[in-house]
Design a protein around this motif. Structure first.
Motif, mmCIF file in Angstrom:
data_model
loop_
_atom_site.group_PDB
_atom_site.id
_atom_site.type_symbol
_atom_site.label_atom_id
_atom_site.label_comp_id
_atom_site.label_asym_id
_atom_site.label_seq_id
_atom_site.Cartn_x
_atom_site.Cartn_y
_atom_site.Cartn_z
ATOM 1 N N GLU A 88 0.855 -1.192 0.000
ATOM 2 C CA GLU A 88 0.000 0.000 0.000
ATOM 3 C C GLU A 88 0.886 1.235 0.000
ATOM 4 O O GLU A 88 2.013 1.190 0.486
ATOM 5 N N ARG A 89 0.375 2.341 -0.514
ATOM 6 C CA ARG A 89 1.235 3.517 -0.660
ATOM 7 C C ARG A 89 1.624 4.137 0.679
ATOM 8 O O ARG A 89 2.590 4.858 0.769
ATOM 9 N N LYS A 90 0.895 3.794 1.738
ATOM 10 C CA LYS A 90 1.247 4.351 3.052
ATOM 11 C C LYS A 90 2.175 3.437 3.850
ATOM 12 O O LYS A 90 2.496 3.736 5.008
ATOM 13 N N LEU A 91 2.579 2.347 3.221
ATOM 14 C CA LEU A 91 3.476 1.409 3.888
ATOM 15 C C LEU A 91 4.772 2.106 4.312
ATOM 16 O O LEU A 91 5.478 2.670 3.482
ATOM 17 N N SER A 130 8.610 2.777 5.396
ATOM 18 C CA SER A 130 9.833 2.156 4.891
ATOM 19 C C SER A 130 10.422 1.156 5.889
ATOM 20 O O SER A 130 11.054 0.192 5.499
ATOM 21 N N ALA A 131 10.166 1.370 7.189
ATOM 22 C CA ALA A 131 10.709 0.455 8.202
ATOM 23 C C ALA A 131 10.221 -0.973 7.946
ATOM 24 O O ALA A 131 11.005 -1.928 7.988
ATOM 25 N N MET A 189 11.646 -2.434 4.592
ATOM 26 C CA MET A 189 13.032 -2.904 4.763
ATOM 27 C C MET A 189 13.053 -4.283 5.413
ATOM 28 O O MET A 189 13.844 -5.133 5.039
ATOM 29 N N MET A 222 12.011 -6.769 2.777
ATOM 30 C CA MET A 222 13.085 -6.967 1.791
ATOM 31 C C MET A 222 14.250 -7.743 2.406
ATOM 32 O O MET A 222 14.849 -8.596 1.765
ATOM 33 N N ILE A 224 14.248 -8.040 -6.539
ATOM 34 C CA ILE A 224 12.969 -7.581 -5.982
ATOM 35 C C ILE A 224 12.351 -6.536 -6.896
ATOM 36 O O ILE A 224 12.989 -5.537 -7.241
ATOM 37 N N HIS A 275 9.057 -3.933 -7.432
ATOM 38 C CA HIS A 275 7.988 -3.250 -6.713
ATOM 39 C C HIS A 275 6.854 -2.974 -7.695
ATOM 40 O O HIS A 275 7.087 -2.322 -8.720
ATOM 41 N N THR A 300 14.608 -3.333 -8.049
ATOM 42 C CA THR A 300 15.600 -2.840 -7.078
ATOM 43 C C THR A 300 16.378 -4.028 -6.549
ATOM 44 O O THR A 300 15.971 -5.170 -6.723
ATOM 45 N N LEU A 343 18.890 -5.279 -3.049
ATOM 46 C CA LEU A 343 19.451 -4.920 -1.746
ATOM 47 C C LEU A 343 20.951 -4.762 -1.917
ATOM 48 O O LEU A 343 21.546 -5.455 -2.733
ATOM 49 N N PRO A 356 15.775 5.438 2.701
ATOM 50 C CA PRO A 356 14.625 6.113 3.310
ATOM 51 C C PRO A 356 14.647 5.990 4.830
ATOM 52 O O PRO A 356 15.050 4.972 5.376
ATOM 53 N N ALA A 357 14.217 7.036 5.495
ATOM 54 C CA ALA A 357 14.059 7.003 6.959
ATOM 55 C C ALA A 357 12.869 6.098 7.286
ATOM 56 O O ALA A 357 11.986 5.911 6.442
ATOM 57 N N PRO A 358 12.830 5.528 8.494
ATOM 58 C CA PRO A 358 11.779 4.544 8.810
ATOM 59 C C PRO A 358 10.346 5.015 8.569
ATOM 60 O O PRO A 358 9.471 4.219 8.250
ATOM 61 N N VAL A 363 9.267 7.164 6.284
ATOM 62 C CA VAL A 363 8.963 7.561 4.898
ATOM 63 C C VAL A 363 8.074 6.491 4.273
ATOM 64 O O VAL A 363 8.305 5.300 4.452
ATOM 65 N N TYR A 420 5.811 4.344 1.249
ATOM 66 C CA TYR A 420 6.147 3.590 0.024
ATOM 67 C C TYR A 420 6.007 4.462 -1.227
ATOM 68 O O TYR A 420 6.834 4.405 -2.127
ATOM 69 N N ILE A 441 8.999 6.569 -1.773
ATOM 70 C CA ILE A 441 10.135 5.776 -2.272
ATOM 71 C C ILE A 441 9.961 5.513 -3.775
ATOM 72 O O ILE A 441 10.893 5.680 -4.559
ATOM 73 N N ILE A 442 8.743 5.135 -4.173
ATOM 74 C CA ILE A 442 8.472 4.832 -5.593
ATOM 75 C C ILE A 442 8.665 6.105 -6.440
ATOM 76 O O ILE A 442 9.302 6.065 -7.494
ATOM 77 N N MET A 447 12.267 6.842 -6.796
ATOM 78 C CA MET A 447 12.859 5.918 -7.783
ATOM 79 C C MET A 447 12.580 6.412 -9.201
ATOM 80 O O MET A 447 13.448 6.357 -10.067
ATOM 81 N N ILE A 454 18.125 -0.201 -2.594
ATOM 82 C CA ILE A 454 17.442 0.379 -1.430
ATOM 83 C C ILE A 454 18.144 -0.134 -0.183
ATOM 84 O O ILE A 454 18.387 -1.328 -0.051
ATOM 85 N N SER A 455 18.436 0.799 0.686
ATOM 86 C CA SER A 455 19.172 0.416 1.885
ATOM 87 C C SER A 455 18.545 1.101 3.089
ATOM 88 O O SER A 455 18.155 2.263 3.005
ATOM 89 N N PRO A 456 18.410 0.395 4.192
ATOM 90 C CA PRO A 456 17.876 1.080 5.383
ATOM 91 C C PRO A 456 18.882 2.112 5.867
ATOM 92 O O PRO A 456 20.074 1.824 5.976
#
Lengths: 179, 192
Positions: free
Chosen positions: A148-151, A153-154, A157, A160, A171, A173, B49, B51, B140-142, B144, B146, B149-150, B153, B187-189
């Motif tokens: 979902e677009r509000k997912l 990043s934590a 990650m 992934m 991977i 998306h 992408t 890792l 991306p910071a925790p 941020v 999806y 990020i897209i 990209m 993509i990297s944490p």
């Protein structure tokens, strides 16, 4: 006086055959057929149900999937699904602590186990020399993430990372094409 | 004796016979549902992408690439305050903040706050200086989301305006590839 014979009983009906005019219907079908054939493609596609599609991110990218994905991970606010099977229940994108590895908070254990199972099955197929679409099957480690677009990043990650640990290295998306 | 009138003058019947369309109809009735089943009402884009590689040590890789130009290690960090660009040489920092600060304050749809156009323009400048460079790391910071990020990209992969092909491409070939910025996205944490 003799009655004239009743028309209803004795009168012969005219045996006219009803001709169905199909020309206009043919026109319509031809237009539909041409439209559908024009949009027909043999590309590898991932199925997305409409309720998920409206929550997915939008991208201007034209890139497509080159090969068939070995696994699809769907991430919503309430669950993580692998091949449409729920593996972890979430509460507002939060993974319950007991589902994370004690020594490694990036590893979602049930997701890793499910993906690992898929990888092992694929490995067995590869070892047995299975033929898929005329070629020997080879595990490519290709995974598609539908989120979902509000997912946050934590969580992305963590998913992934878990996929990477199960040897899914490529991977993709999934996003809805748009401007 | 009177002769029978000649048939030459008779007009042929004007009733045209309709062709038998039933077999074609049968074909259509089969083809249309088949094509409808294959029709994709939702067009998907797939963004590739990977890792960042871990545990490789780098020794062998570095030896292999001795002759190659130094890696730029371009990184775009995304925080809720904006984009920060960094490379092997250092970090592009503005005073007290990210390289490209956010341009909005929408908490519900945070992806609308970021200035992708400016990011794209800055990366275009970097690409002009390092045309051989293809890879980029997105951190991306925790918090941020999806969509951000897209969209990032999308902004780092391709040029959004059309003034690029003339500057970099000197062999006269103007094709889609000329507009490519950094297609190798990792993509990297991030550590924030």
């Amino acid at each position: 006086m003799a009655k004239s014979p009743s028309k209803r009983n004795g009168g012969k009906k005219k045996q006219e055959e009803a001709n169905l005019k199909l020309t206009s219907m043919m026109d319509m079908f031809t237009i539909i057929l041409v439209f559908l054939m024009k949009s027909y493609s043999t590309d590898v596609e991932v199925n997305v149900d409409p309720s998920m599609a409206e929550k997915m991110p939008i991208s201007i990218s034209e890139a497509k999937l080159e090969e068939e994905a070995e696994a699809t991970v769907q991430i919503s606010a309430t669950a993580i699904l692998v091949k449409n099977k729920t593996v972890v229940k979430l509460s507002n994108f939060q993974v319950p602590k007991d589902k994370l590895d004690a020594g490694n908070p990036f590893l979602i254990v049930p997701l890793y186990e499910e993906l690992n199972k898929l990888r092992e099955n694929a490995q067995k197929l590869e070892d047995a020399g299975a033929i898929v679409k005329g070629e020997p099957y080879k595990f490519k480690g290709l995974l598609v993430i539908k989120g979902e677009r509000k997912l946050p990043s934590a969580l992305l990650m963590k998913v992934m990372y878990s996929a990477g640990q199960a040897e899914f290295a490529k991977i993709y998306h999934a996003a809805i094409k748009g401007d | 004796m009177a002769f029978k009138p000649s048939g030459r003058g008779e007009k042929p019947s004007m009733e045209s016979e309709e062709p038998n369309l039933i077999p074609i109809m049968n074909l259509m009735v089969i083809l249309i549902p088949m094509l409808l089943l294959n029709y994709h009402f939702i067009n998907l884009a797939m963004l590739n992408t990977s890792l960042p590689a871990t545990g490789e040590g780098g020794g062998e890789q570095q030896e292999k690439k001795k002759d190659e130009k130094p890696k730029l290690n371009l990184t775009v960090s995304i925080t809720l305050k904006g984009f920060t660009l960094a490379g092997a040489g250092g970090v592009l920092v503005k005073k007290d903040g990210p390289t490209i600060p956010v341009i909005g304050d929408n908490e519900e749809e945070q992806w609308k706050n970021f200035d992708y156009k400016k990011l794209n323009d800055m990366l275009l400048d970097i690409k002009k200086k390092y045309p051989y460079e293809k890879d980029i790391i997105i951190m991306p910071a925790p918090k941020v989301d999806y969509q951000t990020i897209i969209s990032t990209m999308d902004a780092v992969r391709k040029v959004r305006n059309d003034d690029f092909s003339e500057d970099v491409n000197k062999d006269g070939k103007a094709n889609e590839l000329d507009k490519v910025l950094f297609p190798g996205v990792n993509i990297s944490p991030g550590i924030f």
